[in-house]
Design a protein around this motif. Structure first.
Motif, PDB file in Angstrom:
ATOM      1  N   GLY A   1     -40.332  77.612 -19.057  1.00  0.00           N
ATOM      2  CA  GLY A   1     -39.177  77.824 -19.926  1.00  0.00           C
ATOM      3  C   GLY A   1     -39.648  77.875 -21.365  1.00  0.00           C
ATOM      4  N   GLU A   2     -39.506  79.024 -21.976  1.00  0.00           N
ATOM      5  CA  GLU A   2     -39.975  79.203 -23.345  1.00  0.00           C
ATOM      6  C   GLU A   2     -39.107  78.412 -24.310  1.00  0.00           C
TER       7      GLU A   2
ATOM      8  N   SER B   1     -48.268  74.115 -28.485  1.00  0.00           N
ATOM      9  CA  SER B   1     -48.243  74.087 -29.948  1.00  0.00           C
ATOM     10  C   SER B   1     -48.224  75.525 -30.464  1.00  0.00           C
ATOM     11  N   ALA B   2     -47.795  75.674 -31.689  1.00  0.00           N
ATOM     12  CA  ALA B   2     -47.798  77.008 -32.300  1.00  0.00           C
ATOM     13  C   ALA B   2     -49.213  77.573 -32.318  1.00  0.00           C
ATOM     14  N   GLY B   3     -50.197  76.715 -32.545  1.00  0.00           N
ATOM     15  CA  GLY B   3     -51.592  77.161 -32.560  1.00  0.00           C
ATOM     16  C   GLY B   3     -52.048  77.681 -31.211  1.00  0.00           C
ATOM     17  N   GLN B   4     -51.645  77.015 -30.138  1.00  0.00           N
ATOM     18  CA  GLN B   4     -52.012  77.476 -28.798  1.00  0.00           C
ATOM     19  C   GLN B   4     -51.414  78.854 -28.522  1.00  0.00           C
ATOM     20  N   VAL B   5     -50.151  79.021 -28.853  1.00  0.00           N
ATOM     21  CA  VAL B   5     -49.489  80.304 -28.611  1.00  0.00           C
ATOM     22  C   VAL B   5     -50.129  81.386 -29.459  1.00  0.00           C
TER      23      VAL B   5
ATOM     24  N   LEU C   1     -54.614  75.108 -22.228  1.00  0.00           N
ATOM     25  CA  LEU C   1     -53.326  75.783 -22.358  1.00  0.00           C
ATOM     26  C   LEU C   1     -52.651  75.918 -20.992  1.00  0.00           C
ATOM     27  N   LEU C   2     -53.395  76.375 -19.985  1.00  0.00           N
ATOM     28  CA  LEU C   2     -52.814  76.505 -18.649  1.00  0.00           C
ATOM     29  C   LEU C   2     -52.399  75.151 -18.080  1.00  0.00           C
ATOM     30  N   GLY C   3     -53.206  74.132 -18.326  1.00  0.00           N
ATOM     31  CA  GLY C   3     -52.849  72.784 -17.882  1.00  0.00           C
ATOM     32  C   GLY C   3     -51.551  72.310 -18.504  1.00  0.00           C
TER      33      GLY C   3
ATOM     34  N   ALA D   1     -48.073  71.496 -16.512  1.00  0.00           N
ATOM     35  CA  ALA D   1     -47.444  70.178 -16.683  1.00  0.00           C
ATOM     36  C   ALA D   1     -46.091  70.289 -17.379  1.00  0.00           C
ATOM     37  N   ARG D   2     -45.687  71.525 -17.671  1.00  0.00           N
ATOM     38  CA  ARG D   2     -44.410  71.812 -18.330  1.00  0.00           C
ATOM     39  C   ARG D   2     -44.293  71.170 -19.709  1.00  0.00           C
ATOM     40  N   ARG D   3     -45.435  71.136 -20.420  1.00  0.00           N
ATOM     41  CA  ARG D   3     -45.438  70.627 -21.798  1.00  0.00           C
ATOM     42  C   ARG D   3     -45.270  71.800 -22.762  1.00  0.00           C
ATOM     43  N   GLU D   4     -44.568  71.552 -23.833  1.00  0.00           N
ATOM     44  CA  GLU D   4     -44.414  72.582 -24.856  1.00  0.00           C
ATOM     45  C   GLU D   4     -45.767  72.866 -25.495  1.00  0.00           C
TER      46      GLU D   4
END
Length: 83
Positions: A58-59, A26-30, A15-17, A21-24
């Motif tokens: 940026g959310e 997933s809903a599961g990660q959040v 998740l931190l990676g 890397a400024r990747r969105e």
């Protein structure tokens, strides 16, 4: 109950990676991270790293919606104070 700290979990590292890397996310990660925070399974440093990383990246609407779902699930059945 033996709870493994969030920082020791491989999903948190991923998740931190993704945030760095400024990747969105997933809903599961959040949902997983927000759930850990609300259950008291993450330390202050992990929670801060997640929230600051999310803000710096940026959310997205999807990430905010996933976090809101966790909050709503936690408040079901809870009495709300107020008028």
């Amino acid at each position: 109950m033996n709870v493994q700290p969030v920082a020791a979990m491989s999903w948190f590292t991923v998740l931190l990676g993704d945030l760095l890397a400024r990747r969105e996310l997933s809903a599961g990660q959040v949902r997983q991270m927000m759930g850990a925070m609300m259950r008291g399974q993450s330390g202050e440093a992990e929670g801060a790293a997640f929230l600051v990383g999310l803000r710096m990246k940026g959310e997205t609407a999807g990430e905010i919606a996933a976090a809101a779902v966790v909050g709503r699930e936690r408040m079901r059945g809870q009495a709300l104070d107020g008028p």
